[in-house]
Design a protein around this motif. Structure first.
Motif, PDB file in Angstrom:
ATOM      1  N   THR A   1       0.811  -1.208   0.000  1.00  0.00           N
ATOM      2  CA  THR A   1       0.000   0.000   0.000  1.00  0.00           C
ATOM      3  C   THR A   1       0.847   1.261   0.000  1.00  0.00           C
ATOM      4  OG1 THR A   1      -1.730  -1.186   1.163  1.00  0.00           O
ATOM      5  CG2 THR A   1      -1.883   1.194   1.165  1.00  0.00           C
TER       6      THR A   1
ATOM      7  N   THR B   1      -6.328   3.288  -2.826  1.00  0.00           N
ATOM      8  CA  THR B   1      -6.203   4.124  -1.626  1.00  0.00           C
ATOM      9  C   THR B   1      -7.187   5.282  -1.625  1.00  0.00           C
ATOM     10  OG1 THR B   1      -4.463   5.396  -2.693  1.00  0.00           O
ATOM     11  CG2 THR B   1      -3.771   3.548  -1.303  1.00  0.00           C
TER      12      THR B   1
ATOM     13  N   GLU C   1     -13.104  -1.815  -2.847  1.00  0.00           N
ATOM     14  CA  GLU C   1     -11.694  -2.207  -2.927  1.00  0.00           C
ATOM     15  C   GLU C   1     -11.543  -3.550  -2.221  1.00  0.00           C
ATOM     16  OE1 GLU C   1      -8.329  -3.142  -3.678  1.00  0.00           O
ATOM     17  OE2 GLU C   1      -8.816  -1.194  -4.535  1.00  0.00           O
ATOM     18  N   PRO C   2     -11.291  -4.626  -2.974  1.00  0.00           N
ATOM     19  CA  PRO C   2     -11.199  -5.948  -2.362  1.00  0.00           C
ATOM     20  C   PRO C   2      -9.933  -6.178  -1.532  1.00  0.00           C
ATOM     21  CG  PRO C   2     -10.742  -6.084  -4.698  1.00  0.00           C
ATOM     22  CD  PRO C   2     -11.169  -4.670  -4.418  1.00  0.00           C
ATOM     23  N   ASN C   3      -8.893  -5.399  -1.749  1.00  0.00           N
ATOM     24  CA  ASN C   3      -7.642  -5.591  -1.036  1.00  0.00           C
ATOM     25  C   ASN C   3      -7.684  -4.817   0.283  1.00  0.00           C
ATOM     26  OD1 ASN C   3      -5.014  -5.593  -0.087  1.00  0.00           O
ATOM     27  ND2 ASN C   3      -4.097  -5.226  -2.084  1.00  0.00           N
ATOM     28  N   GLU C   4      -7.792  -5.523   1.394  1.00  0.00           N
ATOM     29  CA  GLU C   4      -7.925  -4.879   2.705  1.00  0.00           C
ATOM     30  C   GLU C   4      -6.752  -3.971   3.024  1.00  0.00           C
ATOM     31  OE1 GLU C   4      -9.202  -7.156   6.064  1.00  0.00           O
ATOM     32  OE2 GLU C   4     -10.442  -8.442   4.796  1.00  0.00           O
ATOM     33  N   ASP C   5      -5.568  -4.259   2.516  1.00  0.00           N
ATOM     34  CA  ASP C   5      -4.408  -3.413   2.774  1.00  0.00           C
ATOM     35  C   ASP C   5      -4.566  -2.018   2.173  1.00  0.00           C
ATOM     36  OD1 ASP C   5      -3.156  -5.428   4.129  1.00  0.00           O
ATOM     37  OD2 ASP C   5      -1.851  -6.010   2.472  1.00  0.00           O
TER      38      ASP C   5
ATOM     39  N   HIS D   1      -7.311  -0.206   2.153  1.00  0.00           N
ATOM     40  CA  HIS D   1      -8.319   0.608   2.853  1.00  0.00           C
ATOM     41  C   HIS D   1      -7.689   1.645   3.717  1.00  0.00           C
ATOM     42  CE1 HIS D   1     -11.454  -2.843   2.478  1.00  0.00           C
ATOM     43  NE2 HIS D   1     -11.007  -2.441   1.321  1.00  0.00           N
TER      44      HIS D   1
END
Length: 69
Positions: free
Chosen positions: A9, A45, A63-67, A69
């Motif tokens: 990220t 982001t 946004e599927p990527n939790e990192d 968020h």
């Protein structure tokens, strides 16, 4: 399946260029109204999502990527 942005990220945010404000004019020309809903799929982001917040409509960010968020 692992996404190429997992655990990256910070690098993504540093290297990702911003959008020009002209994008908001282009979107407005599409006839965006107060009751319009814009969905930002793959919002990352939130660079574009934050800009879209200047429009007078509803914004949904996915946004599927939790990192990210």
């Amino acid at each position: 399946m692992q996404n190429e942005f997992v655990h990256k990220t910070k690098e993504y945010a540093i290297g990702r260029p911003s959008y020009t404000k002209e994008i908001l004019n282009i979107i407005n020309e599409l006839g965006i109204k107060k009751q319009s809903i814009i969905v930002d799929i793959g919002a990352g982001t939130g660079l574009l999502t934050n800009m879209l917040g200047e429009l007078d409509c509803t914004i949904l960010a996915i946004e599927p990527n939790e990192d990210m968020h």
